[in-house]
Design a protein around this motif. Structure first.
Motif, short mmCIF file in Angstrom:
data_model
loop_
_atom_site.label_atom_id
_atom_site.label_comp_id
_atom_site.label_asym_id
_atom_site.label_seq_id
_atom_site.Cartn_x
_atom_site.Cartn_y
_atom_site.Cartn_z
N PRO B 152 71.40 -20.93 -30.32
CA PRO B 152 71.62 -19.65 -30.45
C PRO B 152 71.96 -18.87 -31.74
O PRO B 152 72.49 -19.43 -32.64
CB PRO B 152 73.02 -19.43 -29.65
CG PRO B 152 73.01 -20.76 -28.71
CD PRO B 152 72.35 -21.85 -29.67
N ALA B 153 71.45 -17.88 -31.96
CA ALA B 153 71.47 -16.93 -33.37
C ALA B 153 72.91 -16.95 -33.40
O ALA B 153 73.24 -16.83 -34.73
CB ALA B 153 70.58 -15.74 -33.16
N SER B 154 73.75 -16.44 -32.62
CA SER B 154 74.94 -15.98 -32.91
C SER B 154 75.81 -17.43 -33.53
O SER B 154 76.61 -17.15 -34.25
CB SER B 154 75.78 -15.49 -31.58
OG SER B 154 75.47 -16.58 -30.65
N PHE B 155 75.34 -18.35 -32.89
CA PHE B 155 76.29 -19.66 -33.74
C PHE B 155 75.47 -20.07 -35.05
O PHE B 155 76.28 -20.27 -36.17
CB PHE B 155 75.70 -20.91 -32.89
CG PHE B 155 76.58 -22.29 -33.24
CD1 PHE B 155 77.78 -22.21 -33.18
CD2 PHE B 155 75.75 -23.04 -33.64
CE1 PHE B 155 78.27 -23.46 -33.55
CE2 PHE B 155 76.28 -24.34 -34.31
CZ PHE B 155 77.70 -24.48 -34.18
N LYS B 156 74.28 -19.74 -35.08
CA LYS B 156 73.71 -19.90 -36.41
C LYS B 156 74.24 -18.73 -37.65
O LYS B 156 74.37 -19.06 -38.99
CB LYS B 156 72.11 -19.63 -36.57
CG LYS B 156 71.40 -20.87 -35.95
CD LYS B 156 69.79 -20.74 -36.09
CE LYS B 156 69.09 -20.05 -34.96
NZ LYS B 156 67.75 -20.34 -35.07
N ALA B 157 74.58 -17.90 -36.96
CA ALA B 157 75.53 -16.73 -37.88
C ALA B 157 76.44 -17.27 -38.61
O ALA B 157 76.87 -16.93 -39.77
CB ALA B 157 75.65 -15.54 -37.19
#
Lengths: 334, 324
Positions: B152-157
Motif C-alpha cells: 500500500p502507498a500509505s505504507f511506502k510513504a
C-alpha cells in the motif's frame, strides 16, 4: 581440522562418484537430471522449459535445487545424484571456474553434461553451453539505452558481483559506448550482490552525479531490480528523467516499464535454457555427437519495452523452436 | 550548567566524543572534496540509509551487550518482510494488521532463539547460526524467491516521505535511539542487561535472573530486526525475500564502530548514531571519489579499521593523560 574436512569431503565425493560410475556403467537407459543452484525466479522460468520437454517427449527429468549458490553445495548434491545413476545432466554451474573439478570427475565416468545459464570456463568437459551470450546481451542493452537517450549523454554503468561474466558485460558496455563520441560513462558502480547494497550504491552514484545523468545501464539481475525500484521512487518524487535498460523480467522491472519509469529490459530465454539442453542430451543419448568447433549455443535475448511488453513471450517461443530445429546439423551429427 | 555536564562526561563520554569526532571529520572531508555531498538529495539518502543501518545495528548491539550475538538478524528481517508481503499482498489484509502479524513472527523467532539459549543452554553462536539457515529456508520456502509487490502507498510513504527535508525514518531512528539511551541509563532492565554482559556470574550472585535478561535481549533484538525489515519493505516498495542478506557484517561493523563492546557490558546510543553515520559516509564517499569498483571492499575494510584504530588511539592517549 580443515585438512581432515577436505579429505573427508574428497573421500565422500569419491565414493559417491565411484557408485555413480557403477550405476552409469550398468544402466541400460539414459537417465536425465536438471540441477540449479538454489531458489530463484530465473530457475522457476527455466523449469517451465524442462517440464515442457518432459511432457513432449515423455522422458522423466528429475529436477533438483541446491541450498545455496556455492560450488561446494553443488558438488555434494550433483555427486549424490550421479550416485543415483543419472547419466545426463543439465546444470547451472554455481562457479564457472570452480565447477571444473566436478565436471571432470563426472565426465571421466561417462556422464554427459550441458551447461545452461552460464558457461564453465574453457577447457570444459561440458558438451555444450546454452544461454545468453553475456557480452553480446550487454551490447544490445547499451545500444537500446543510447537510442533511448537520443544518441548522446552521460551514463552510469552498473555491474553485478566481480566475475568472468561481469567482466564480459563491462567490456560489452564499453565497446558500444566507444562507438558514440557524444556518449560517456561518467561512473561505474560495481560489486552489487544484494538488493539493499545495490539500492544504496546506486542512490549514492545518483547523488554524486545529480543533474548530470542521462542514462543508466545494469547488466545483472539484482541491480536491475534495485534500479527499477529506485527510479520508480525517484521519478515519482519529481526527479528529472533518467533513462534505464536492465536485464531479466522480474515483475518489479516489468511494472516499472509499464509505468514509464524505466525504458526497458533484456528478456533472456529461460524457457529455452530449460528445454534446449535436455533436447541436446536426448539426442546425445541416441548417439549424436557435437559438431567439431561448436560449444556455445546462443538462446537469444529480446529487448522488451512498453511497445512489446505484452507480446515478447511469443517471439521468444519462435526463437526457441528455431534453435531446436537447427540442433541436428548445426550442432550435432551422427 | 550544560558545559559543566558536558565536560564531566555526563552528556557525551570520551568514547562517544571520539566516534562522533571521526564522523564529523569525514563529513568535513567529503563536503570539501565533493560539491555533491551536501545536496539535499544526498543528505536525504544518507540519513535514510543511516536510519536503516541503525535498526540493523541495534538488533546486534542489544545481544552483544549481554555477551551474546545474533547471527540470524538478517534472516529474521527477511522472514518479517516476507510475512508482511504475504499477508498484505497475497491475503489482502489491512497493512497495520499485517505489521502486527509480521512483528509477532519476528518476536516468535526471538523467543525461539532465547528459549534454546536459556532453557537448553546452547551457545548463542550455535543457536543463531542454525536459525539463520532455518529462517532463510522458510523465507525462500514461502516466497519461492519472488517478491511481493502490492504494498500500500500509505505504507511506502513511511520509507519514502520526508519532513523538513529529512526522511521520516531519521526521526524514527532518533526516537528509537532516545528510548534505547533512556533504557540503559534509567531502567532496571537496561542496567541488568549491562550487568549480565559485564559479568554474568556476578550478576547472578547479585540476584539478577540472567536467563530472563537474555530472553529479553533476544526479543528486543528480533524486534529491531523485524522493524528494520519492514522499513526496508517500505523504502523499496516491495517485500523482497533477499532483504537482510547483507546484514550480518553491517550489524557487527556499525555496532562495534559505535562503541559496543564485543565482550558485552557496554553500549552507547550516541556512539551507535555516529557508527551508523561513519558507515554510510564511507560507502557514500567511495562512490563520490569514484573508487575502483574491484578494490572497493578492500577500501571499505581499511577505512573501517582505520576509524577503529583512531578511536583506540584516542582511548590510549586519554588514559595516559589521566595518569599524568
Amino acid at each position: 581440522m580443515k585438512h581432515f574436512k577436505s579429505t573427508a569431503k574428497a573421500t565422500l565425493m569419491g565414493l559417491a562418484l565411484a557408485t555413480a560410475w557403477g550405476a552409469a556403467a550398468t544402466a541400460e537407459e539414459a537417465r536425465f537430471a536438471w540441477y540449479a543452484s538454489t531458489v530463484h525466479p530465473y530457475f522457476d522460468e527455466v523449469q517451465t522449459g524442462v517440464d515442457a520437454f518432459s511432457e513432449k517427449t515423455g522422458i522423466e527429468v528429475v529436477k533438483r535445487l541446491g541450498q545455496d549458490w556455492t560450488q561446494d553445495n553443488q558438488n555434494e548434491n550433483v555427486s549424490a545424484m550421479a550416485a543415483q545413476g543419472f547419466t545426463h545432466f543439465s546444470i547451472f554451474p554455481s562457479d564457472v571456474a570452480g565447477a571444473q573439478g566436478l565436471y571432470e570427475e563426472l565426465a571421466e565416468r561417462g556422464v554427459t553434461i550441458v551447461d545452461f545459464g552460464q558457461a564453465t570456463q574453457d577447457p570444459t568437459p561440458a558438451s555444450f553451453y546454452v544461454g545468453t551470450q553475456a557480452k553480446e546481451a550487454a551490447m544490445q542493452a547499451t545500444e537500446a539505452l543510447i537510442e533511448a537517450m537520443g544518441g548522446s549523454g552521460n551514463i552510469i554503468n552498473i555491474l553485478e558481483v566481480p566475475g568472468e561474466n561481469t567482466r564480459l558485460r563491462d567490456e560489452g558496455v564499453q565497446e558500444v559506448v566507444a562507438r558514440y563520441p557524444d556518449v560517456q560513462i561518467i561512473q561505474t558502480v560495481g560489486d552489487l550482490a544484494t538488493i539493499e547494497g545495490s539500492v544504496e550504491k546506486v542512490q549514492n552514484a545518483i547523488a554524486a552525479n545529480l543533474g548530470n545523468i542521462d542514462g543508466m545501464i545494469a547488466t545483472g539481475y539484482t541491480p536491475t531490480v534495485a534500479v527499477a525500484e529506485l527510479l520508480t521512487e525517484y521519478h515519482e518524487q519529481g526527479g528529472e528523467k533518467i533513462h534505464f535498460f536492465g536485464i531479466d523480467t522480474d515483475a518489479v522491472v516489468m511494472d516499472a516499464i509499464r509505468d514509464g519509469h524505466i525504458d526497458g529490459t533484456l528478456a533472456q530465454n529461460p524457457y529455452g535454457h530449460g528445454y534446449i539442453p535436455l533436447e541436446i542430451l536426448r539426442l546425445m543419448s541416441e548417439g549424436y555427437t557435437p559438431v567439431e568447433g561448436t560449444h556455445a549455443i546462443d538462446a537469444g535475448v529480446l529487448t522488451v519495452t512498453a511497445d512489446n511488453i505484452d507480446t515478447y513471450e511469443g517471439e521468444i517461443s519462435t526463437l526457441t523452436q528455431g534453435i531446436i530445429d537447427s540442433l541436428v546439423g548445426t550442432y550435432l551429427t551422427k | 550548567m550544560f558545559m559543566q555536564r558536558l565536560r564531566a562526561g555526563r552528556i557525551i563520554t570520551g568514547a562517544e566524543a571520539g566516534i562522533l569526532g571521526a564522523a564529523l571529520l569525514l563529513v568535513m572531508i567529503f563536503a570539501i572534496a565533493s560539491d555533491s555531498f551536501l545536496t539535499q538529495y544526498n543528505v536525504f539518502n544518507l540519513t535514510r540509509t543511516q536510519s536503516l543501518y541503525m535498526f540493523v545495528a541495534l538488533a546486534q548491539a542489544i545481544m552483544l551487550v549481554t555477551g551474546n550475538m545474533n547471527l540470524s538478524v538478517g534472516a529474521i528481517a527477511g522472514l518479517t518482510a516476507v510475512t508482511f508481503g504475504y499477508t498484505v499482498d497475497t491475503l489482502g489484509l489491512p497493512w497495520p494488521l499485517c505489521v502486527l502479524i509480521a512483528l509477532s513472527v519476528s518476536l516468535g523467532t526471538g523467543f525461539f532463539n532465547g528459549f534454546v539459549m536459556t532453557k537448553l543452554g546452547v551457545n548463542s553462536f550455535i543457536v543463531t547460526l542454525s536459525t539463520l539457515f532455518i529462517f532463510t529456508g522458510i523465507v525462500y520456502g514461502v516466497s519461492e524467491g519472488y517478491s511481493y509487490r502490492n504494498i500500500p502507498a500509505s505504507f511506502k510513504a513511511i520509507g519514502r516521505g520526508s519532513f523538513l527535508g529529512l526522511p521520516y525514518l531519521f526521526y524514527l531512528m532518533l526516537g528509537t535511539l532516545g528510548a534505547v539511551w533512556y533504557m540503559f541509563r534509567y531502567t532496571i532492565f537496561g542496567r541488568q542487561l549491562l550487568a549480565t554482559g559485564s559479568n554474568k556470574e556476578a550478576a547472578e550472585l547479585s540476584g539478577i535472573n540472567t536467563n530472563r535478561i537474555i530472553m529479553g535481549a533476544n526479543l528486543l533484538s528480533s524486534l529491531f530486526a523485524g522493524v528494520g525489515g519492514l522499513l526496508w519493505v517500505s523504502r523499496l516498495g516491495s517485500a523482497q525475500p533477499a532483504i537482510g542478506e547483507n546484514w550480518l557484517i553491517i550489524s557487527f561493523a556499525v555496532a562495534i564502530i559505535g562503541g559496543t563492546a564485543l565482550a558485552g557490558g557496554r553500549i552507547t546510543a550516541l556512539g551507535l548514531f555516529a557508527g551508523g553515520l561513519i558507515m554510510v559516509l564511507i560507502k557514500n564517499g567511495l562512490i563520490l571519489v569514484q573508487a575502483n569498483v574491484y578494490f572497493e571492499q578492500a577500501f571499505l575494510g581499511s577505512i573501517i579499521l582505520l576509524t577503529i584504530l583512531l578511536d583506540r588511539a584516542r582511548e590510549v592517549w586519554s588514559a595516559k593523560a589521566r595518569k599524568s
